[in-house]
Motif scaffolding. Structure first.
Motif, PDB file in Angstrom:
ATOM      1  N   UNK A  78       0.828  -1.202   0.000  1.00  0.00           N
ATOM      2  CA  UNK A  78       0.000   0.000   0.000  1.00  0.00           C
ATOM      3  C   UNK A  78       0.863   1.254   0.000  1.00  0.00           C
ATOM      4  N   UNK A  79       0.254   2.324  -0.514  1.00  0.00           N
ATOM      5  CA  UNK A  79       0.883   3.646  -0.474  1.00  0.00           C
ATOM      6  C   UNK A  79      -0.184   4.629  -0.031  1.00  0.00           C
ATOM      7  N   UNK A  80       0.140   5.428   0.965  1.00  0.00           N
ATOM      8  CA  UNK A  80      -0.786   6.453   1.430  1.00  0.00           C
ATOM      9  C   UNK A  80       0.015   7.721   1.742  1.00  0.00           C
ATOM     10  N   UNK A  81      -0.708   8.815   1.967  1.00  0.00           N
ATOM     11  CA  UNK A  81      -0.052  10.080   2.287  1.00  0.00           C
ATOM     12  C   UNK A  81      -0.238  10.365   3.772  1.00  0.00           C
ATOM     13  N   UNK A  82       0.861  10.685   4.428  1.00  0.00           N
ATOM     14  CA  UNK A  82       0.824  11.040   5.844  1.00  0.00           C
ATOM     15  C   UNK A  82       0.389  12.496   6.003  1.00  0.00           C
ATOM     16  N   UNK A  83       0.065  12.877   7.199  1.00  0.00           N
ATOM     17  CA  UNK A  83      -0.339  14.266   7.472  1.00  0.00           C
ATOM     18  C   UNK A  83       0.761  15.268   7.147  1.00  0.00           C
ATOM     19  N   UNK A  84       2.022  14.841   7.285  1.00  0.00           N
ATOM     20  CA  UNK A  84       3.135  15.754   7.012  1.00  0.00           C
ATOM     21  C   UNK A  84       3.477  15.828   5.524  1.00  0.00           C
ATOM     22  N   UNK A  85       2.686  15.146   4.674  1.00  0.00           N
ATOM     23  CA  UNK A  85       2.899  15.204   3.240  1.00  0.00           C
ATOM     24  C   UNK A  85       3.823  14.129   2.693  1.00  0.00           C
ATOM     25  N   UNK A  86       4.461  13.388   3.591  1.00  0.00           N
ATOM     26  CA  UNK A  86       5.329  12.295   3.137  1.00  0.00           C
ATOM     27  C   UNK A  86       4.473  11.083   2.782  1.00  0.00           C
ATOM     28  N   UNK A  87       5.065  10.185   2.019  1.00  0.00           N
ATOM     29  CA  UNK A  87       4.359   8.964   1.630  1.00  0.00           C
ATOM     30  C   UNK A  87       4.677   7.838   2.599  1.00  0.00           C
ATOM     31  N   UNK A  88       3.648   7.135   3.010  1.00  0.00           N
ATOM     32  CA  UNK A  88       3.829   5.915   3.809  1.00  0.00           C
ATOM     33  C   UNK A  88       3.706   4.745   2.842  1.00  0.00           C
ATOM     34  N   UNK A  89       4.756   3.958   2.774  1.00  0.00           N
ATOM     35  CA  UNK A  89       4.786   2.811   1.870  1.00  0.00           C
ATOM     36  C   UNK A  89       4.824   1.557   2.729  1.00  0.00           C
ATOM     37  N   UNK A  90       3.857   0.672   2.510  1.00  0.00           N
ATOM     38  CA  UNK A  90       3.733  -0.545   3.312  1.00  0.00           C
ATOM     39  C   UNK A  90       4.203  -1.752   2.501  1.00  0.00           C
ATOM     40  N   UNK A  91       4.988  -2.590   3.157  1.00  0.00           N
ATOM     41  CA  UNK A  91       5.556  -3.774   2.531  1.00  0.00           C
ATOM     42  C   UNK A  91       5.198  -5.021   3.326  1.00  0.00           C
ATOM     43  N   UNK A  92       5.272  -6.178   2.673  1.00  0.00           N
ATOM     44  CA  UNK A  92       5.101  -7.468   3.329  1.00  0.00           C
ATOM     45  C   UNK A  92       6.250  -8.360   2.911  1.00  0.00           C
ATOM     46  N   UNK A  93       6.832  -9.012   3.913  1.00  0.00           N
ATOM     47  CA  UNK A  93       7.875 -10.005   3.671  1.00  0.00           C
ATOM     48  C   UNK A  93       7.506 -11.233   4.495  1.00  0.00           C
TER      49      UNK A  93
ATOM     50  N   UNK B  68      -0.787  -4.256 -14.275  1.00  0.00           N
ATOM     51  CA  UNK B  68      -1.262  -5.517 -13.689  1.00  0.00           C
ATOM     52  C   UNK B  68      -0.722  -5.701 -12.273  1.00  0.00           C
ATOM     53  N   UNK B  69       0.462  -5.214 -11.991  1.00  0.00           N
ATOM     54  CA  UNK B  69       1.044  -5.282 -10.641  1.00  0.00           C
ATOM     55  C   UNK B  69       0.511  -4.151  -9.771  1.00  0.00           C
ATOM     56  N   UNK B  70       0.391  -2.965 -10.348  1.00  0.00           N
ATOM     57  CA  UNK B  70      -0.094  -1.807  -9.602  1.00  0.00           C
ATOM     58  C   UNK B  70      -1.515  -2.021  -9.094  1.00  0.00           C
ATOM     59  N   UNK B  71      -2.297  -2.814  -9.804  1.00  0.00           N
ATOM     60  CA  UNK B  71      -3.676  -3.109  -9.366  1.00  0.00           C
ATOM     61  C   UNK B  71      -3.723  -3.825  -8.026  1.00  0.00           C
ATOM     62  N   UNK B  72      -2.656  -4.490  -7.660  1.00  0.00           N
ATOM     63  CA  UNK B  72      -2.609  -5.235  -6.401  1.00  0.00           C
ATOM     64  C   UNK B  72      -2.209  -4.362  -5.211  1.00  0.00           C
ATOM     65  N   UNK B  73      -1.824  -3.107  -5.472  1.00  0.00           N
ATOM     66  CA  UNK B  73      -1.368  -2.179  -4.431  1.00  0.00           C
ATOM     67  C   UNK B  73      -2.539  -1.303  -3.996  1.00  0.00           C
TER      68      UNK B  73
END
Length: 97
Positions: free
Chosen positions: A29-44, A63-68
């Motif tokens: 996932x990718x979202x925007x934080x309140x401070x304007x930075x991007x929060x990028x979530x990963x799974x391992x 096709x890959x971006x659809x899964x994010x």
């Protein structure tokens, strides 16, 4: 790696590019934080983790971006293109049969 730029200032600006290849890790996932930075979530495996960035550059096929899970402001045309464009059925106008 560092890149030095000098545009209007007499002092060079240094941009540090951090490049680390991480295998067996999925972008969730990718979202925007309140401070304007991007929060990028990963799974391992069964673990998830977040990183924050001022800027991000994605070079993913649709096709890959659809899964994010995207929780960012995108222009309407891009929001429409992500779920609908398929390059597997389209041919380049210059491609020979």
């Amino acid at each position: 790696m560092a890149l030095t730029l000098s545009k209007k200032s007499s002092k060079p600006a240094v941009i540090t590019i951090i490049w680390k290849l991480v295998t067996e890790t999925e972008l969730e996932a990718i979202s925007i934080r309140r401070d304007g930075r991007y929060r990028v979530s990963f799974r391992s495996g069964d673990k998830t983790f977040d990183r924050s960035y001022e800027r991000i550059l994605l070079t993913l096929p649709f096709s890959t971006l659809r899964l994010v899970k995207l929780k960012v402001n995108l222009p309407a045309i891009k929001q429409k293109a992500i779920p609908s464009v398929s390059f597997s059925t389209r041919r380049s106008p210059n491609a020979k049969a």
